[in-house]
Design a protein around this motif. Structure first.
Motif, PDB file in Angstrom:
ATOM      1  N   ASN A  72       0.860  -1.177   0.000  1.00  0.00           N
ATOM      2  CA  ASN A  72       0.000   0.000   0.000  1.00  0.00           C
ATOM      3  C   ASN A  72       0.899   1.231   0.000  1.00  0.00           C
ATOM      4  O   ASN A  72       1.685   1.412   0.935  1.00  0.00           O
ATOM      5  N   ASN A 107       0.373   4.132   0.790  1.00  0.00           N
ATOM      6  CA  ASN A 107       0.109   4.992   1.950  1.00  0.00           C
ATOM      7  C   ASN A 107       0.209   4.236   3.269  1.00  0.00           C
ATOM      8  O   ASN A 107      -0.300   4.701   4.283  1.00  0.00           O
ATOM      9  N   GLN A 108       0.859   3.081   3.254  1.00  0.00           N
ATOM     10  CA  GLN A 108       0.880   2.230   4.442  1.00  0.00           C
ATOM     11  C   GLN A 108       1.502   2.915   5.656  1.00  0.00           C
ATOM     12  O   GLN A 108       0.991   2.818   6.757  1.00  0.00           O
ATOM     13  N   HIS A 156      -0.925   5.413   7.002  1.00  0.00           N
ATOM     14  CA  HIS A 156      -2.041   4.693   7.615  1.00  0.00           C
ATOM     15  C   HIS A 156      -1.642   4.131   8.979  1.00  0.00           C
ATOM     16  O   HIS A 156      -2.365   4.279   9.957  1.00  0.00           O
ATOM     17  N   ASP A 157      -0.489   3.469   9.035  1.00  0.00           N
ATOM     18  CA  ASP A 157      -0.035   2.875  10.293  1.00  0.00           C
ATOM     19  C   ASP A 157       0.164   3.936  11.370  1.00  0.00           C
ATOM     20  O   ASP A 157      -0.182   3.723  12.535  1.00  0.00           O
ATOM     21  N   ASP A 177      -1.337   6.921  11.550  1.00  0.00           N
ATOM     22  CA  ASP A 177      -2.667   7.395  11.933  1.00  0.00           C
ATOM     23  C   ASP A 177      -3.346   6.388  12.853  1.00  0.00           C
ATOM     24  O   ASP A 177      -3.945   6.746  13.870  1.00  0.00           O
ATOM     25  N   TRP A 178      -3.253   5.115  12.503  1.00  0.00           N
ATOM     26  CA  TRP A 178      -3.866   4.049  13.310  1.00  0.00           C
ATOM     27  C   TRP A 178      -3.269   4.051  14.721  1.00  0.00           C
ATOM     28  O   TRP A 178      -3.985   3.985  15.709  1.00  0.00           O
TER      29      TRP A 178
END
Length: 190
Positions: free
Chosen positions: A25, A27-28, A31-32, A34-35
């Protein structure tokens, strides 16, 4: 709205094939991060992760629609009764598709079911107004119309013999907390 998950939120990925997890991904990292910053602090330590397989052949999405409210029933299937469950799903699906064709529903099985989790089969009805819950769906009458007089009583008895019970929950889609839209599109892929 009810049950052991009342006031909880759910993170959903997909639908997607397993092979999508092999594709990086772009944007991984974002994303990670943000998560980690915005989700993990609010998770209870005993959160469960479940992978559900959608069964197009047992499900019915008559037209594209927007998710609003869901009635989710999760069944615990007795050990050794998977094939029997499938044959029962075929009968119920036939009734619902023929006699309740306006109602969208999805059938899902747990990809990694455990003999002790009690989460083997999920039946999800999608609806817009709570009034739908108060409407008699006349399943017994419809079942007997499709499969013959008295067939629903036989089906119900056999279903009780292959299951260990179920839980039911009402879910509400909340767009303001969702990264994906409420659209559910029909598909012919299994």
């Amino acid at each position: 709205m009810n049950g052991e998950n009342a006031y909880d939120y759910m993170a959903v990925m997909g639908p997607m094939p397993w092979s999508a997890l092999d594709t990086p991904n772009p944007n991984q990292e974002a994303h990670d991060q943000d998560w980690e910053n915005n989700v993990v602090p609010y998770l209870a330590s005993e959160e469960e992760v479940t992978f559900w397989r959608f069964h197009n052949n047992f499900s019915h999405f008559p037209t594209d629609f927007e998710m609003s409210k869901l009635r989710v029933t999760v069944w615990d299937i007795a050990r050794g009764n998977y094939d029997e469950m499938i044959s029962k799903l075929e009968k119920v699906t036939k009734v619902l598709k023929e006699k309740s064709s306006e109602t969208p529903f999805g059938i899902y099985t747990n990809e990694f079911s455990s003999t002790k989790s009690g989460q083997d089969l999920s039946v999800v009805y999608f609806f817009d107004d709570f009034a739908w819950l108060g409407k008699d769906q006349k399943l017994k009458e419809k079942f007997d119309e499709v499969h013959g007089s008295g067939s629903f009583d036989t089906f119900a008895q056999e279903w009780m013999e292959i299951t260990n019970g179920a839980t039911q929950e009402l879910w509400i889609y909340n767009q303001s907390l969702s990264g994906i839209g409420p659209q559910v599109t029909t598909s012919t892929e299994d």
